[in-house]
Design a protein around this motif. Structure first.
Motif, PDB file in Angstrom:
ATOM      1  N   CYS A   1     -17.747  -6.012 -16.418  1.00  3.48           N
ATOM      2  CA  CYS A   1     -16.591  -6.700 -17.005  1.00  3.48           C
ATOM      3  C   CYS A   1     -15.349  -6.494 -16.153  1.00  3.48           C
TER       4      CYS A   1
ATOM      5  N   TRP B   1     -12.495 -17.434 -18.706  1.00  5.59           N
ATOM      6  CA  TRP B   1     -13.533 -16.412 -18.844  1.00  5.59           C
ATOM      7  C   TRP B   1     -13.024 -15.015 -18.527  1.00  5.59           C
TER       8      TRP B   1
ATOM      9  N   LEU C   1     -12.515 -13.354 -21.714  1.00 10.61           N
ATOM     10  CA  LEU C   1     -13.780 -12.902 -22.289  1.00 10.61           C
ATOM     11  C   LEU C   1     -14.224 -11.586 -21.661  1.00 10.61           C
ATOM     12  N   SER C   2     -14.187 -11.499 -20.345  1.00 13.06           N
ATOM     13  CA  SER C   2     -14.638 -10.274 -19.673  1.00 13.06           C
ATOM     14  C   SER C   2     -13.722  -9.096 -19.975  1.00 13.06           C
TER      15      SER C   2
ATOM     16  N   LEU D   1     -14.167  -8.032 -23.674  1.00 13.33           N
ATOM     17  CA  LEU D   1     -15.456  -7.416 -23.963  1.00 13.33           C
ATOM     18  C   LEU D   1     -15.493  -5.955 -23.536  1.00 13.33           C
TER      19      LEU D   1
END
Length: 204
Positions: free
Chosen positions: A65, A7, A10-11, A14
Motif C-alpha cells: 500500500c 486509487w 484506496l491504497s 487501506l
C-alpha cells in the motif's frame, strides 16, 4: 498541476486498516500469553506464533500500500515519494524475515529500524516549495509530521531500553506512520478539487 489518482486514496486508506486488523486478529489468536502493552508486533509475526501468517500478511499488504501510494502521490517531491516507497519495501522485507520465536534478531531489528526511519522522514522530504502546494505538502505540516513521528520513535527506543510499554509505543508510531500518507493524499485531492477550473458546459 500534477494530480493524485483516485486509487491512491484506496491504497493509503487501506494501510492503517490492514495494520490494525492484523495486530488485533493475530493478538486474539495468540491468546492471553501475549501482552499487547509490553510486546511488539514482531512477536505476533515471529516463527511459530499462532497468528504469524495473519500479521505477516498484514505487513506485506501494508508495504505494498505504501509503495502504491508513493507511486500515485505525484504532487510530492520525488525524494519523499522514493522514501515512502522505500519504507513500504522495508515493511515487506521485514515480513519476509520474521523474528525468531525466542530471543532477538539483528537482521530483523535492523530491517525494522530502517523502515521506521524511512517512514518517519518521508514527509519532510516530500515538501513542495511551490507556494500553491496542498496544505499537507507545505513546509510547516511536513516538518511537524516528521517531528511527531520522530518523537514517537524516541519514545519507542526509551521503552525498549527499560522494557516498559514497548507494545503501546510501537503501535502508536506505526499507526501514525500508516495514517500519514492518507492525510497527505486527502489534502492533495481536496486541493486539486478546489483548484480545478469549472468551465462552461460544452454544447452538444
Amino acid at each position: 498541476m500534477r494530480r493524485v489518482p483516485w486509487w491512491a486514496l484506496l491504497s493509503s486508506g487501506l494501510a492503517p486498516v490492514v495494520l490494525i486488523a492484523g495486530w488485533v486478529v493475530a493478538g486474539l489468536m495468540a491468546g492471553s500469553s501475549y501482552d499487547p502493552a509490553t510486546k511488539t508486533i514482531s512477536v505476533l509475526a515471529a516463527d511459530g506464533a499462532p497468528g504469524a501468517w495473519v500479521m505477516t500478511g498484514a505487513l506485506v499488504v501494508l508495504g505494498l500500500c505504501h509503495m502504491a501510494t508513493a507511486w500515485g502521490l505525484r504532487p510530492a517531491a520525488l525524494p519523499g515519494r522514493l522514501t515512502l516507497g522505500g519504507g513500504g519495501a522495508a515493511a515487506v522485507v521485514v515480513a519476509l524475515f520474521p523474528a525468531p520465536s525466542s530471543g532477538g534478531s539483528l537482521q530483523h531489528g535492523s530491517l525494522a529500524a530502517v523502515g521506521f526511519v524511512l517512514l518517519a522522514v518521508w514527509p519532510v522530504l516530500a515538501y513542495d516549495p511551490n507556494g500553491t502546494a496542498a496544505w499537507a505538502l507545505r513546509r510547516g505540516p511536513c516538518l511537524a509530521a516528521t517531528a511527531v513521528m520522530g518523537v514517537g520513535a524516541l519514545w519507542f527506543l526509551f521503552e525498549l531500553q527499560r522494557h516498559g510499554a514497548l507494545g503501546v509505543a510501537e503501535r502508536l508510531v506505526t499507526f501514525l506512520q500508516s495514517v500519514c500518507p492518507l492525510l497527505v493524499v486527502v489534502s492533495c485531492l481536496r486541493h486539486q478539487r478546489l483548484r480545478s477550473p469549472v468551465g462552461p458546459r460544452s454544447r452538444v
